[in-house]
Design a protein around this motif. Structure first.
Motif, short mmCIF file in Angstrom:
data_model
loop_
_atom_site.label_atom_id
_atom_site.label_comp_id
_atom_site.label_asym_id
_atom_site.label_seq_id
_atom_site.Cartn_x
_atom_site.Cartn_y
_atom_site.Cartn_z
N LYS A 138 47.91 38.38 27.48
CA LYS A 138 47.78 39.14 28.73
C LYS A 138 47.02 40.43 28.45
O LYS A 138 46.90 40.86 27.30
CB LYS A 138 49.17 39.47 29.31
CG LYS A 138 50.02 40.34 28.41
CD LYS A 138 51.36 40.66 29.06
CE LYS A 138 52.19 41.59 28.15
NZ LYS A 138 53.49 41.95 28.78
N THR A 162 47.82 46.82 30.10
CA THR A 162 47.74 47.49 31.40
C THR A 162 46.95 48.80 31.34
O THR A 162 46.04 49.03 32.15
CB THR A 162 49.15 47.79 31.93
OG1 THR A 162 49.87 46.56 32.02
CG2 THR A 162 49.10 48.46 33.29
N ASN A 173 41.00 36.94 33.14
CA ASN A 173 41.53 37.88 34.16
C ASN A 173 40.92 39.29 34.10
O ASN A 173 41.26 40.13 34.94
CB ASN A 173 43.06 38.02 34.04
CG ASN A 173 43.78 36.74 34.36
OD1 ASN A 173 43.32 35.96 35.20
ND2 ASN A 173 44.90 36.50 33.69
N ALA A 228 40.90 41.84 37.29
CA ALA A 228 41.78 43.01 37.13
C ALA A 228 41.01 44.31 37.34
O ALA A 228 41.50 45.23 38.01
CB ALA A 228 42.41 42.99 35.73
N LYS A 255 51.01 44.85 39.38
CA LYS A 255 50.30 43.56 39.41
C LYS A 255 49.95 43.06 38.02
O LYS A 255 49.96 41.86 37.75
CB LYS A 255 49.03 43.69 40.27
CG LYS A 255 48.31 42.37 40.54
CD LYS A 255 47.15 42.58 41.50
CE LYS A 255 46.36 41.29 41.72
NZ LYS A 255 47.15 40.28 42.43
N TYR A 256 49.63 43.99 37.11
CA TYR A 256 49.21 43.58 35.75
C TYR A 256 50.14 44.19 34.71
O TYR A 256 49.77 45.01 33.92
CB TYR A 256 47.75 44.00 35.50
CG TYR A 256 46.76 43.23 36.36
CD1 TYR A 256 46.31 41.98 35.94
CD2 TYR A 256 46.33 43.74 37.58
CE1 TYR A 256 45.41 41.26 36.72
CE2 TYR A 256 45.45 43.03 38.37
CZ TYR A 256 44.99 41.77 37.95
OH TYR A 256 44.12 41.06 38.72
#
Length: 488
Positions: free
Chosen positions: A391, A394, A460, A464, A487-488
């Protein structure tokens, strides 16, 4: 009479009772603020701790410099150290006394060459700026002196080789401090080029390879230099007149590549200094670039758009300070191959440095070339975090969005302090003519000239960044960041 009475004496060795000078063990190329606050300071601690008894001869590497001023004060000057360590404010001063003499090879070339004949000379140390370690083909052996630092050093080494008839115990330990990676290897490579260009004897090249050693380094200390804005406050603390005051932060780190032999030559382990002699300095370099420089580069657009002006304001502010902390401790440190405790300790020291009340570090001043800085300092952490955790990070991703928004050039009616080459500035100006955030981010991410890869392929990332840009423009940095975190 009153004026004479209040006039401070000139700084000199006689008035301080410094009758005996130590032997010249070090030739230092560069007389600027950094070296005088860094190398001279560390060598002075060695002299005091283990009776190292090393004097330094300072060589002015370019035709304009400060050697004359240094000689007027007989190599003496005061170093003021100010900063924060473990939340405590520290102020201290020290008179530096280990410079034996300064030499300007542009005025007296023979005096420069005579340094090669010093019996106790062991070390060459330099910091001639990143541009200093360069090969200039037009430099000739009969120039007095040649223009480049490596050419000057080649002549000095050759003179020493000749004078001592190639004695293996008269080789030198060469420790460049210029801020380029693999600085020693690069310097040696250029010296060997000059040896070839000037057709120097193969026995000299053998002596260079076998009797001399080259050690790459990482240096780290913020040195604002001569404190001209507050000079009166500094002068009131001295009983003598000093035209060469240097101000620096308390933090100091010197990492030198070398083994047990270098540790014996430079026994820093017997001092309290953070000088590390290690087999491989690259992890330390990566740590500094990713944490200290990466935090700087990540915070600049984000914090400027929020409304801060300095690094200290950024880390002291609750909102922007939390952003910087999370970026470092939760994301950057997660990608580095060192012990967590060591990384966190270094990061805490970095934040102390950012909070230093004695250094006003303006965000606009460190916004220079932010695109290339982001590629080197931040992007590797972002990509490695994504690869490791599956992922996006952020905070580093939001910092990327702020960078793209920053390069639009204006914010809430104000012109932003973009400082980059014209081609990059114009590129962003053109892509920001679009209203589609997805198109904007794709244009930025697909530019291999900036990133050396197509970043649209990172899962993403494009969507993003487009989401973050839309939030920033519609509701501002703080609320935009909070929505992005959800969201992230």
């Amino acid at each position: 009479m009153t004026e004479l009475k209040n006039k401070k004496p000139v700084l000199n060795r006689l008035s301080l009772g410094l009758k005996k000078k130590p032997p010249i063990k070090i030739v230092q190329f560069g007389e600027g603020n950094f070296l005088r606050a860094f190398v001279e300071y560390t060598i002075q601690q060695l002299n005091k701790s283990v009776d190292f008894n090393a004097g330094i001869a300072v060589v002015q590497p370019i035709d304009r410099g400060m050697v004359d001023m240094l000689n007027e004060q007989e190599g003496l000057y005061t170093l003021f150290l100010k900063g924060i360590q473990k939340s405590k404010e520290i102020q201290q001063k020290e008179l530096i006394t280990n410079i034996v003499k300064g030499i300007n090879p542009y005025k007296d070339f023979q005096e420069y060459l005579d340094l090669a004949k010093e019996e106790e000379l062991q070390f060459i140390i330099s910091n001639t700026t990143e541009a200093g370690i360069s090969y200039i083909k037009s430099d000739k052996m009969d120039m007095q002196p040649p223009s480049s630092f490596p050419a000057k050093l080649t002549l000095l080494l050759h003179e020493r080789f000749k004078h001592f008839k190639g004695a293996s115990d008269k080789g030198l330990t060469i420790i460049p401090c210029e801020l380029i990676n693999h600085n020693a290897e690069t310097l040696k490579e250029i010296i060997l080029k000059y040896a070839l260009l000037w057709k120097l004897d193969s026995t000299f090249v053998n002596w260079l390879n076998l009797a001399c050693s080259f050690h790459s380094t990482l240096v780290d200390r913020i040195v604002p230099g001569y404190p001209k804005d507050d000079i009166e406050a500094y002068n009131t603390q001295l009983e003598y007149k000093d035209n060469l005051i240097v101000a620096a932060e308390v933090f100091l780190l010197w990492v030198i590549e070398g083994g047990e032999d270098l540790k014996r030559k430079l026994p820093f382990h017997k001092t309290d200094l953070d000088v590390k002699i290690v087999d491989n300095m690259q992890p330390y370099r990566t740590r500094k670039v990713r944490i200290l420089n990466g935090a700087h580069t990540s915070m600049v657009p984000f914090s400027l758009l929020y409304g801060n002006e300095t690094v200290k304001e950024t880390v002291d502010n609750v909102f922007t300070g939390e952003f910087v902390n999370k970026a470092i401790f939760e994301e950057i440190n997660d990608t580095l191959p060192m012990e967590k405790a060591e990384l966190d300790s270094f990061a805490e020291a970095v934040l102390d440095r950012f909070r230093n009340p004695f250094i006003k570090h303006k965000l606009a001043d460190i916004a220079l070339n932010s695109i290339s800085k982001f590629k080197v300092r931040v992007l590797p952490s972002l990509l490695e975090y994504e690869a490791k955790n599956g992922k996006l990070p952020t905070n580093l991703t939001f910092a990327f969005a702020c960078l793209i928004r920053f390069y639009k050039g204006d914010w809430q009616g104000e012109i932003l302090p973009i400082n980059d080459n014209e081609g990059i500035i114009n590129y962003f100006k053109n892509i920001w003519k679009n209203k589609d955030y997805n198109l904007i981010t794709n244009c930025v991410l697909s530019n291999k000239e900036y990133w050396e890869e197509d970043l649209t392929k990172v899962k993403n990332l494009s969507s993003a960044l487009a989401f973050a840009l839309a939030e920033i423009d519609s509701i501002g940095i703080k609320d935009g960041y909070n929505n992005f975190r959800k969201k992230y």
